[in-house]
Design an enzyme around this catalytic site. Structure first.
Site, short mmCIF file in Angstrom:
data_model
loop_
_atom_site.label_atom_id
_atom_site.label_comp_id
_atom_site.label_asym_id
_atom_site.label_seq_id
_atom_site.Cartn_x
_atom_site.Cartn_y
_atom_site.Cartn_z
N CYS A 330 -5.74 -49.67 -33.89
CA CYS A 330 -4.82 -49.20 -35.13
C CYS A 330 -5.62 -47.20 -35.24
CB CYS A 330 -5.64 -48.70 -36.36
SG CYS A 330 -5.30 -48.29 -37.95
N HIS A 434 -5.40 -55.30 -37.70
CA HIS A 434 -6.77 -55.39 -37.24
C HIS A 434 -7.06 -56.75 -37.47
CE1 HIS A 434 -8.09 -51.23 -38.32
NE2 HIS A 434 -6.68 -50.68 -39.23
#
Length: 499
Positions: A330, A434
């Site tokens: 991310c 994630h």
């Protein structure tokens, strides 16, 4: 309508989340339909539900303990700190903007209807709601218009148990002081106290328990031992940042960014039996790891600036110059790019040079991407080429689009659509997903590749099944709480409610 019990604490990290999770599992085992609830959560660890809404991970953990699918109604307000004084405010799973603390305190009373709509909706569908407070109810500067501690207890008419952390010391003073700082109407809601994280002989503690009971005329419901259950942590006070396996063959270093988020992404890596996972925040701590991971962050540009100022950026570049792997997740993936642009001032505004390890540019957008994803790795380069074709699943939460040129690996969703949310160049890897390490086959390929680099063969002792492993941990937690808490009294409190 559901009955309720609320767990509050004398301070942050007193064990509220863990006790709430354990009670969720106990009540579920006893045949009740149970859900967790926290009106307002402040955390950088968040989760995306199946319908694309964002909520705090502590309620996700508690939902798993109750064998329920995470539902954004369990956490209607989530605050994600963006600076020392401000947070992104997320209501019913969707961001409504950034606010500084003063503005939010003026605004939060307007959120009571949304809180009660979520709570009452859950109440109509369930038998018991386990409510978690936040911080301490004795923060007298914040008591006015409180919506998460005693304010929430009053709204839900929920009896309260207050937990104190004896491991930090001063637990009797903390429990006594917390209770005495409540006003008379609030004291009526407190039905018991809990001593948490105890090490030693409970008999030595008993005189103190009796004196505390006599001082505040409230029973001590139990003494919970210091538990070694492996359950996801709520926030940056986690003790995971201090854990290190001794004499591990593999050394994985996760950069502990100032605004690190979703560090639960790396819990699965701890199940590589020959690896240690270290969280480092200085050049001196980095040493010579086999793999560096740059995690997610709530402020990519701000934490990239910190990375430079501390000298960690230079150390990462030296690491890559030796041909050793780096994996960004991310915000960490965004840092790997050549350039970061923020035309809408989502973070700092302007442009910033990235680490330059992936020929790509990230542009921060005003729209937040929130989605669950699953699919397969395409052809992967470098040391982790064994990931090619392996299945992944997880979720994305980010404000930004990363565009790169040719020669990079991307991910393919199960519907056949190619997603530009992952890239690799040699031994540099990045992804917006994630939970990408949660798969057993992904863990095996990472461990196997790193061991081969050191001249060893990786012998996997057992297959790591994340779901069954977590389920066992919740059962162990429930067993420990049944042994240490007066569950008969707790059921009486729930049935009796507020006198």
């Amino acid at each position: 309508m559901a009955k309720s019990i609320m767990i509050q604490g004398t301070m942050s990290n007193a064990g509220k989340s863990l006790i709430a999770a354990g009670l969720c599992r106990i009540f579920t085992q006893d045949g009740y339909r149970v859900v967790p609830f926290k009106s307002q959560n402040m955390a950088l660890n968040s989760y995306i539900t199946d319908d694309g809404l964002e909520m705090g991970r502590s309620q996700v953990t508690q939902a798993e303990a109750a064998k329920r699918a995470p539902d954004v109604r369990m956490n209607p307000i989530l605050l994600k700190p963006t600076s020392d004084k401000g947070s992104q405010v997320i209501v019913n799973g969707q961001p409504i903007g950034n606010m500084d603390a003063e503005d939010y305190f003026k605004y939060r009373n307007q959120l009571i209807p949304q809180i009660m709509e979520a709570y009452e909706s859950l109440s109509q569908e369930n038998d018991i709601i386990v409510i978690e407070g936040a911080g301490s109810p004795a923060e007298i500067n914040l008591k006015q218009d409180d919506i998460v501690n005693m304010g929430m207890a009053k709204l839900a008419k929920a009896p309260v148990l207050i937990a104190g952390d004896i491991d930090r010391g001063g637990v009797f003073a903390a429990l006594y002081g917390t209770y005495m700082l409540l006003d008379d109407s609030e004291k009526n809601y407190v039905k018991g106290t809990i001593i948490n994280k105890f090490r030693g002989d409970v008999d030595i503690l008993k005189p103190g328990l009796n004196m505390l009971r006599d001082l505040i005329n409230i029973p001590v419901v139990g003494v919970v031992p210091y538990l070694n259950v492996d359950i996801d942590d709520e926030d940056s006070l986690t003790e995971r940042f201090k854990r290190v396996k001794s004499q591990s063959l593999l050394d994985i270093a996760v950069i502990r960014l100032p605004r690190i988020s979703n560090f639960t992404d790396f819990n699965a890596l701890e199940h590589i039996d020959c690896a240690s996972v270290r969280y480092i925040s200085s050049v001196g701590e980095l040493c010579n790891p086999d793999l560096i991971i740059i995690p997610g962050t709530k402020n990519t540009m701000g934490d990239l600036k910190w990375l430079r100022e501390t000298g960690i950026e230079a150390s990462i570049l030296k690491h890559t110059a030796k041909g050793k792997p780096v994996f960004g997740i991310c915000g960490g993936y965004q840092m790997l790019c050549e350039k970061l642009k923020d035309p809408y001032e989502v973070e700092f505004g302007g442009e910033m040079k990235g680490l330059g390890l992936i020929k790509a540019t990230t542009v921060f957008t005003q729209q937040k991407i929130r989605t669950r994803v699953s699919g397969e790795f395409q052809k992967v380069d470098g040391i982790f080429k064994g990931l090619s074709g392996k299945h992944f699943e997880g979720y994305e939460i980010h404000m930004g689009q990363t565009d790169f040129t040719n020669g990079f690996t991307i991910l393919t969703e199960n519907n056949g659509r190619t997603k530009e949310d992952g890239a690799s160049s040699g031994n540099i890897y990045g992804s917006y997903v994630h939970g990408i390490f949660d798969s057993d086959e992904v863990l095996f390929e990472i461990a196997d590749a790193l061991m081969k680099e050191k001249g060893y063969k990786y012998d996997r002792n057992s297959i790591f099944d994340s779901k069954s492993y977590k389920d066992k941990q919740y059962d162990l937690l429930a067993e420990a709480l049944r042994t240490s808490l007066d569950m008969e009294y707790i059921y009486e409190v729930i049935d009796r409610g507020i006198d």
